[in-house]
Design a protein around this motif. Structure first.
Motif, PDB file in Angstrom:
ATOM      1  N   ILE A  20       0.857  -1.189   0.000  1.00  0.00           N
ATOM      2  CA  ILE A  20       0.000   0.000   0.000  1.00  0.00           C
ATOM      3  C   ILE A  20       0.892   1.238   0.000  1.00  0.00           C
ATOM      4  N   LYS A  23      -3.752   5.121   4.289  1.00  0.00           N
ATOM      5  CA  LYS A  23      -3.108   3.837   3.992  1.00  0.00           C
ATOM      6  C   LYS A  23      -3.233   2.865   5.166  1.00  0.00           C
ATOM      7  N   THR A  74      -5.395   2.939   7.603  1.00  0.00           N
ATOM      8  CA  THR A  74      -6.801   2.575   7.803  1.00  0.00           C
ATOM      9  C   THR A  74      -7.198   1.472   6.827  1.00  0.00           C
ATOM     10  N   LEU A  75      -6.742   1.582   5.582  1.00  0.00           N
ATOM     11  CA  LEU A  75      -7.018   0.540   4.595  1.00  0.00           C
ATOM     12  C   LEU A  75      -6.322  -0.764   4.991  1.00  0.00           C
ATOM     13  N   ARG A 125      -8.248  -2.400   7.657  1.00  0.00           N
ATOM     14  CA  ARG A 125      -9.474  -2.957   7.093  1.00  0.00           C
ATOM     15  C   ARG A 125      -9.190  -4.297   6.422  1.00  0.00           C
ATOM     16  N   ASP A 143       1.834  -2.252   4.846  1.00  0.00           N
ATOM     17  CA  ASP A 143       1.601  -0.823   5.072  1.00  0.00           C
ATOM     18  C   ASP A 143       2.950  -0.108   5.025  1.00  0.00           C
ATOM     19  N   VAL A 151      -2.889   4.694  -3.083  1.00  0.00           N
ATOM     20  CA  VAL A 151      -4.023   5.342  -2.427  1.00  0.00           C
ATOM     21  C   VAL A 151      -3.918   6.851  -2.571  1.00  0.00           C
ATOM     22  N   ILE A 155      -6.484   3.428  -5.875  1.00  0.00           N
ATOM     23  CA  ILE A 155      -7.549   3.499  -4.879  1.00  0.00           C
ATOM     24  C   ILE A 155      -7.867   4.966  -4.597  1.00  0.00           C
ATOM     25  N   ASN A 174      -9.540   6.846  -2.016  1.00  0.00           N
ATOM     26  CA  ASN A 174     -10.069   6.645  -0.666  1.00  0.00           C
ATOM     27  C   ASN A 174     -10.911   7.837  -0.208  1.00  0.00           C
ATOM     28  N   VAL A 187     -13.281   3.938  -2.735  1.00  0.00           N
ATOM     29  CA  VAL A 187     -13.251   3.139  -1.513  1.00  0.00           C
ATOM     30  C   VAL A 187     -13.404   4.060  -0.305  1.00  0.00           C
ATOM     31  N   ALA A 207     -12.095   3.314   3.267  1.00  0.00           N
ATOM     32  CA  ALA A 207     -11.423   2.355   4.146  1.00  0.00           C
ATOM     33  C   ALA A 207     -12.001   2.400   5.549  1.00  0.00           C
ATOM     34  N   VAL A 223     -15.249  -2.535  -1.107  1.00  0.00           N
ATOM     35  CA  VAL A 223     -14.417  -3.733  -0.956  1.00  0.00           C
ATOM     36  C   VAL A 223     -14.623  -4.697  -2.123  1.00  0.00           C
TER      37      VAL A 223
END
Length: 499
Positions: free
Chosen positions: A12, A20, A22-23, A26, A61, A94, A122, A124, A149, A151, A157
């Motif tokens: 990510i 990032k 938070t995603l 998730r 991450d 992201v 992504i 976000n 998305v 997140a 998703v």
């Protein structure tokens, strides 16, 4: 010394504060990564087992990408992010759909287009309509259709799965087949060991010696914890530098260590933690989160290495950290780092040994090692001792041997008789391991002096071979139905009382 094989890796990437971590949380289904409103919380790469509608992979991450010189801390963080893409199977780029594209997003996009790793874009923070303009802007990055998305709320998703699955599913399926084959071989080997033990009339060990060792590195800031982990791994996996407090998250890395003595390959889960300062000095919210994350890492570790700085010796804060480790029931060892630059090393070693015996009175004989994260001195010796310490921490004493020791201990030093009334200790049993836990049953145990408890506890350690691992001892009396104030509750030694 090599990292272990893993699932398909998905990295990510993005600038600071786009979500990032938070995603990442998730995808892995847990709050592993620290999350805060301020930018730049994440500094080291954090990996976690992720699942997305049945698709399994390793999510990575990374630190927020910043356009700074490589020598600066933000620049070193960016280099770590760039390195993370090597060997990855896919990248999730992201962007913040609400803030729209920035020049830094465009810089990251240009760099990603030059890489061979496939990218999923992504957008976000796309909940509601506030992110529509940012989603449209993201097309200009030239990385395909952006996936809207949220997140934080879990929206988008299904679309993320649709975009990611074709990129990694083939390798995931192959690794699953390979893992099943390895599991079948391991099961056959375990069955063969069980049969051989049964034929020999032996009891199987509760601890599988081939299981991964969970080893946490703790200590004050700038003791060299991340440098030590990097030396073990043989790569600059974790961010290091002269600045204190670089590490914020507790980072776990699976690793295979080649034991030079036995020639065996042992599996270790190395856990690097944030530096722990005196509580009075920890006022920043993010540092409080980092310290709490480090303490949680201790809870899940088997063996904890308290790393000292040879140029500073043993301080009160080190003893507080050691006491916390022991109170949690973890197996503790102490390593003096920067040994290659220590002044009068013999006096330093003996001084620290004496200070540990005096300041950590609840656990005598803690293993002490001299190491150097820069040169690798003493690391193999320390790791071999860590596996031995885990064996002691996980060992169960046969009932016959335990009762023989108990009878001998009572005969050599009978319990006192305060007021002329005998204290009867009837029998002992081991009720658990990791750490070892024992219960002694008897009567009038509330009158048993603490000195006699210490006598029994020290006897368990010395005579039964537990050495320097925390041992829990509980005293229990039969409940007297006619007396609500005496008996029944017993008193505890270790954890809640003596250890």
């Amino acid at each position: 010394m090599k990292p272990r094989k893993s699932l398909p890796q998905v990295v990510i990437i993005g600038r600071p504060n786009v979500g990032k971590s938070t995603l990442f949380n998730r995808l892995v289904g847990k709050k592993l990564a620290l999350v805060d409103d301020q930018p730049g919380v994440t500094r080291d790469r954090r990996m976690g087992h992720a699942g997305l509608q049945g698709l399994e992979f390793e999510a990575v991450d990374t630190a927020g990408w910043e356009d700074e010189d490589d020598a600066t801390l933000p620049g070193r963080m960016r280099v770590q992010t760039q390195v993370s893409l090597k060997g990855a199977d896919a990248a999730l780029f992201v962007v913040d759909s609400r803030a729209g594209l920035t020049p830094l997003d465009e810089e990251i996009g240009r760099w990603l287009r030059q890489q061979e790793v496939p990218v999923v874009l992504i957008a976000n923070k796309a909940e509601g309509n506030a992110g529509q303009s940012g989603i449209l802007e993201a097309y200009s990055l030239g990385l395909g259709e952006p996936i809207p998305v949220s997140a934080e709320h879990g929206e988008g998703v299904a679309d993320l799965y649709t975009a990611l699955a074709p990129l990694i599913s083939d390798r995931a399926e192959w690794l699953e087949i390979e893992a099943e084959a390895e599991a079948a071989i391991a099961a056959d080997e375990a069955a063969a060991r069980a049969l051989a033990a049964a034929e020999a009339g032996e009891e199987l060990e509760e601890l599988d010696p081939t299981s991964p060792l969970s080893l946490a590195i703790v200590g004050r800031p700038n003791a060299g914890k991340s440098t030590l982990v990097n030396r073990m791994l043989g790569e600059d996996r974790l961010l290091t530098g002269p600045e204190a407090g670089i590490t914020r998250d507790s980072i776990a890395v699976d690793w295979e260590w080649d034991d030079p003595q036995s020639g065996e390959t042992r599996i270790i889960k190395l856990i690097d933690t944030a530096g722990m300062r005196k509580r009075a000095k920890v006022v920043d919210k993010l540092e409080k989160l980092s310290v709490a994350d480090g303490l949680r890492a201790v809870d899940y570790a088997e063996v904890v290495v308290l790393l000292l700085d040879a140029t500073r010796g043993l301080e009160v804060q080190d003893l507080k950290i050691a006491s916390q480790v022991v109170e949690e029931g973890r197996a503790l060892m102490v390593a003096i780092n920067k040994w290659d630059i220590a002044e009068d090393p013999s006096a330093l070693f003996n001084g620290i040994r004496g200070a540990l015996e005096e300041g950590l009175s609840q656990l005598r004989g803690v293993p002490l090692f001299a190491v150097s994260a820069m040169t690798g001195k003493g690391l193999d010796t320390m790791l071999a001792a860590a596996f031995k310490l885990r064996e002691d921490w996980s060992r169960r004493v046969p009932t016959a041997a335990l009762n023989r020791w108990f009878d001998d201990a009572l005969a050599a030093n009978p319990p006192p008789a305060p007021g002329g009334r005998r204290i009867k200790l009837r029998y002992i049993t081991q009720v658990g391991t990791r750490p070892p836990r024992f219960v002694i049953f008897g009567t009038r145990l509330t009158d048993l002096p603490n000195s006699y408890e210490r006598y029994l506890l020290n006897g368990i350690r010395k005579a039964l071979g537990f050495g320097a691992v925390p041992v829990r001892l509980t005293l229990k009396s039969p409940k007297n139905p006619y007396d609500s104030n005496r008996g029944g509750g017993g008193k505890f030694s270790g954890g809640q009382g003596r250890d």
